[in-house]
Design a protein around this motif. Structure first.
Motif, PDB file in Angstrom:
ATOM      1  N   LYS A   1       4.447   0.260  -3.299  1.00  0.00           N
ATOM      2  CA  LYS A   1       4.173  -0.034  -4.715  1.00  0.00           C
ATOM      3  C   LYS A   1       4.399   1.168  -5.631  1.00  0.00           C
ATOM      4  O   LYS A   1       5.044   1.025  -6.682  1.00  0.00           O
ATOM      5  N   PRO A   2       3.945   2.377  -5.284  1.00  0.00           N
ATOM      6  CA  PRO A   2       4.162   3.518  -6.187  1.00  0.00           C
ATOM      7  C   PRO A   2       5.624   3.947  -6.290  1.00  0.00           C
ATOM      8  O   PRO A   2       5.980   4.729  -7.174  1.00  0.00           O
ATOM      9  N   HIS A   3       6.477   3.446  -5.378  1.00  0.00           N
ATOM     10  CA  HIS A   3       7.864   3.892  -5.332  1.00  0.00           C
ATOM     11  C   HIS A   3       8.854   2.821  -5.781  1.00  0.00           C
ATOM     12  O   HIS A   3      10.064   2.996  -5.633  1.00  0.00           O
TER      13      HIS A   3
ATOM     14  N   THR B   1       0.823  -1.217   0.000  1.00  0.00           N
ATOM     15  CA  THR B   1       0.000   0.000   0.000  1.00  0.00           C
ATOM     16  C   THR B   1       0.855   1.263   0.000  1.00  0.00           C
ATOM     17  O   THR B   1       0.446   2.295  -0.529  1.00  0.00           O
ATOM     18  N   ARG B   2       2.049   1.195   0.557  1.00  0.00           N
ATOM     19  CA  ARG B   2       2.933   2.361   0.621  1.00  0.00           C
ATOM     20  C   ARG B   2       4.043   2.314  -0.422  1.00  0.00           C
ATOM     21  O   ARG B   2       4.385   3.334  -1.038  1.00  0.00           O
TER      22      ARG B   2
END
Length: 262
Positions: free
Chosen positions: A237-239, A234-235
């Motif tokens: 994945k975008p990075h 949730t934290r």
């Protein structure tokens, strides 16, 4: 007992110990995760009866484990504990420690070091961030080479014949619903890993986790380990992509210190 008889008895005892060590060391150098009695007997030029006696003794000390279904043997808990004790003292782990901590500070996520052991890999060290919600791994537990970013980072850079042999030996069991279990799909994934130099995973080994991993090479150009950055999906994945560059730089520095010049 005469001196001669005592000497002969000691010689037989030493020979028995040497044969037991030969069996144990065979498991350590084999690319297969388990072995059968016939394979061991053939490889070491021993009788099956002798192999059975040795395996029984090693099992009594939990150095060897028997799968009751397949009737094949693998390294036991005590042997793994010895391996973990050794890895705790190896140059790679000591060398990587500062790099793991630095990368963890850069990414604010957990950074791990894994080493290959036959058809598996295991975590030998980690650096965790000062975050309340974070990933932590269990050290010394073997995982298959097809599940998760660290596993794929190692498998992708093995020789092609080693990859194909792995696919022949294993059914690509699913550790989670996201694990790649189709050989052709895995081959395509490994080609992508080789092309970009790192592997990613979204819940393939552990549900709810996201990770990115890169291989570490030794002086012969052989992949021996992987370093990864992992966090809650949730934290993190975008990075994933932005963590890839500092990860690759870390892996390159460690490989260079091992003598790799690729």
């Amino acid at each position: 007992m005469s001196a001669q008889a005592e000497t002969e008895s000691q010689s037989r005892s030493i020979a028995s110990v040497e044969r037991a060590m030969d069996v144990l060391l065979l498991f350590g150098r084999s690319s297969r995760p388990d072995l059968g009695v016939t394979e061991i007997a053939t490889e070491l030029d021993l009788t099956k009866a002798a192999v059975h006696r040795i395996l029984t003794a090693l099992r009594s000390r939990e150095l060897i484990a028997l799968d009751p279904v397949t009737r094949r043997y693998s390294l036991g808990h005590a042997a793994i504990a010895l391996g973990r004790a050794y890895m705790a003292r190896t140059d790679l782990r000591a060398m990587a420690g500062p790099e793991l901590r630095r990368l963890s500070q850069q990414t604010a996520e957990t950074v791990t070091l894994s080493v290959r052991r036959g058809d598996t890999r295991l975590y030998v060290d980690q650096a965790v961030p000062a975050q309340e919600l974070r990933m932590e791994v269990s050290l010394g537990i073997p995982y298959p080479l097809h599940a998760g970013s660290s596993s794929k980072a190692i498998l992708a850079f093995l020789r092609p014949e080693e990859v194909e042999a792995y696919l022949v030996r294993h059914q690509l069991d699913a550790l989670t619903p996201k694990t790649i279990t189709e050989p052709d799909k895995l081959r395509a994934e490994l080609a992508t890993v080789r092309r970009r130099g790192y592997a990613t995973s979204l819940g393939e080994r552990q549900e709810g986790a996201a990770s990115v991993a890169a291989p570490i090479f030794d002086h012969d150009g052989l992949v021996i380990a992987a370093v990864s950055v992992a966090g809650p999906a949730t934290r993190f994945k975008p990075h994933l992509q932005e963590a890839a560059q500092p990860l690759l730089e870390t892996a390159a520095r460690l490989s260079a210190r091992l003598g790799y010049h690729g």
